[in-house]
Design a protein around this motif. Structure first.
Motif, PDB file in Angstrom:
ATOM      1  N   ASN A 115       0.828  -1.212   0.000  1.00  0.00           N
ATOM      2  CA  ASN A 115       0.000   0.000   0.000  1.00  0.00           C
ATOM      3  C   ASN A 115       0.860   1.259   0.000  1.00  0.00           C
ATOM      4  N   LYS A 174       2.486   4.482  -2.323  1.00  0.00           N
ATOM      5  CA  LYS A 174       2.325   5.262  -3.544  1.00  0.00           C
ATOM      6  C   LYS A 174       3.576   5.068  -4.397  1.00  0.00           C
ATOM      7  N   THR A 195      -6.553   3.475  -9.711  1.00  0.00           N
ATOM      8  CA  THR A 195      -6.787   3.819  -8.308  1.00  0.00           C
ATOM      9  C   THR A 195      -5.897   4.970  -7.837  1.00  0.00           C
ATOM     10  N   GLY A 196      -4.932   5.354  -8.669  1.00  0.00           N
ATOM     11  CA  GLY A 196      -4.028   6.428  -8.298  1.00  0.00           C
ATOM     12  C   GLY A 196      -2.803   5.970  -7.543  1.00  0.00           C
ATOM     13  N   GLN A 197      -2.682   4.668  -7.269  1.00  0.00           N
ATOM     14  CA  GLN A 197      -1.529   4.188  -6.511  1.00  0.00           C
ATOM     15  C   GLN A 197      -0.247   4.259  -7.342  1.00  0.00           C
ATOM     16  N   GLN A 215       1.637   6.237 -10.382  1.00  0.00           N
ATOM     17  CA  GLN A 215       1.631   7.486 -11.151  1.00  0.00           C
ATOM     18  C   GLN A 215       2.802   7.464 -12.127  1.00  0.00           C
ATOM     19  N   GLU A 239       5.351  15.767  -3.206  1.00  0.00           N
ATOM     20  CA  GLU A 239       4.823  14.429  -3.483  1.00  0.00           C
ATOM     21  C   GLU A 239       4.725  13.606  -2.200  1.00  0.00           C
ATOM     22  N   VAL A 281       1.627  14.676  -0.403  1.00  0.00           N
ATOM     23  CA  VAL A 281       0.436  14.142  -1.066  1.00  0.00           C
ATOM     24  C   VAL A 281       0.248  12.670  -0.719  1.00  0.00           C
ATOM     25  N   ALA A 282       1.343  11.898  -0.748  1.00  0.00           N
ATOM     26  CA  ALA A 282       1.252  10.472  -0.436  1.00  0.00           C
ATOM     27  C   ALA A 282       0.819  10.249   1.015  1.00  0.00           C
ATOM     28  N   GLY A 342      -0.952  12.303   2.797  1.00  0.00           N
ATOM     29  CA  GLY A 342      -2.350  12.688   2.873  1.00  0.00           C
ATOM     30  C   GLY A 342      -3.283  11.654   2.278  1.00  0.00           C
ATOM     31  N   GLY A 343      -2.771  10.852   1.326  1.00  0.00           N
ATOM     32  CA  GLY A 343      -3.571   9.810   0.705  1.00  0.00           C
ATOM     33  C   GLY A 343      -3.629   8.531   1.507  1.00  0.00           C
ATOM     34  N   TYR A 393      -1.111   6.483   2.208  1.00  0.00           N
ATOM     35  CA  TYR A 393      -0.160   5.453   1.800  1.00  0.00           C
ATOM     36  C   TYR A 393       0.909   5.256   2.871  1.00  0.00           C
TER      37      TYR A 393
END
Length: 285
Positions: free
Chosen positions: A40, A42, A71-73, A75, A101, A104-105, A107-108, A110
């Motif tokens: 799991n 990014k 799923t955006g995992q 990029q 980045e 962002v990861a 916050g997602g 990951y």
């Protein structure tokens, strides 16, 4: 190379991987991406090749790459968008981009950020590529926090041996053709919070000296206050050559902040004394 060795790359690692053919590249990238998907994490993959081609390669080798993209995992990106600004390589811009980045990861949700950088764009002829060595050394500050990791791909057919050796020294660890299942990252550098400082694990020598120098300087610079104390924990350092010992001795004489070295081995103390100092006094492991 045994493809399974890429499974030993973990958050905090920054690995220079040189290869001779596309089979070697694909074997490493496939294992690296799959490990990130399973954990799991990014995944950001930067390459000159078209995203469709890279996705087909991954899919043909058992990675559910299209789902990861949906799923955006995973990029995909091109170096001109991430490494180059108006055709020029600006290391500071790239370092700032990686910090964004990472945010962002996190916050997602990951567990980590896993980067793959195919450095073919930096071969001779790219304007502004001269700071590449400086960038590879400085970017270690991004990884020392222990959340992001990177596999930097260098095609030995595109770079001369002198350039490869120089850029490799800016990485704490490296892999190359012939690497076997015994491989482990040579040096790991981990920022610590309590006490604040840096932990060194593995071996420090000429092959990763520039990476160590840049990371030490960054940690000390971040805490350059009169009341600050930086702790360099070297208990996990199995080996340090004379160059690494000099770097540690230099760090210990930097003021401010106060720098304490802990966990010194007997051999490291002896080496430092031979070099004319003993910042490990009273801190032998």
């Amino acid at each position: 190379m045994d493809p399974s060795v890429v499974d030993r790359i973990r958050p905090g690692d920054h690995v220079c991987w040189t290869f001779d053919d596309e089979h070697q590249r694909l074997a490493a990238v496939t294992g690296y991406v799959q490990a990130g998907a399973d954990a799991n994490q990014k995944i950001i993959y930067l390459s000159d090749a078209s995203p469709d081609l890279l996705l087909r390669e991954l899919t043909d080798n058992g990675v559910d790459a299209w789902r990861l993209v949906r799923t955006g995992q995973l990029q995909m990106g091109h170096p001109r968008d991430d490494y180059l600004t108006n055709g020029l390589f600006d290391p500071m811009v790239v370092l700032d981009d990686w910090q964004r980045e990472i945010a962002v990861a996190r916050g997602g949700g990951y567990t980590a950020l896993r980067m793959i950088g195919d450095m073919s764009w930096a071969r001779a002829g790219v304007v502004g590529a001269d700071p590449l060595h400086w960038y590879e050394a400085q970017v270690n500050r991004v990884f020392a926090d222990g959340y992001a990791m990177a596999l930097c791909l260098y095609d030995r057919r595109l770079f001369d041996q002198v350039s490869l050796l120089r850029v490799s020294a800016a990485h704490p660890s490296r892999m190359e053709p012939g690497t076997d299942w015994n491989w482990r990252p040579l040096l790991r550098m981990e920022r610590t919070g309590e006490p604040p400082g840096l932990r060194l694990i593995g071996e420090a020598d000429a092959s990763n000296r520039d990476a160590l120098a840049a990371t030490l300087a960054d940690v000390i610079d971040d805490m350059s206050r009169p009341d600050a104390t930086v702790t360099l924990d070297v208990a996990g350092l199995r080996f340090a050559d004379a160059g690494a010992a000099r770097l540690l001795m230099g760090a210990a004489t930097t003021a401010p902040p106060e720098v304490r070295i802990t966990g010194c081995s007997v051999s490291l103390v002896k080496l430092m004394r031979l070099l004319g100092g003993d910042p490990c006094a009273g801190a032998v492991a």
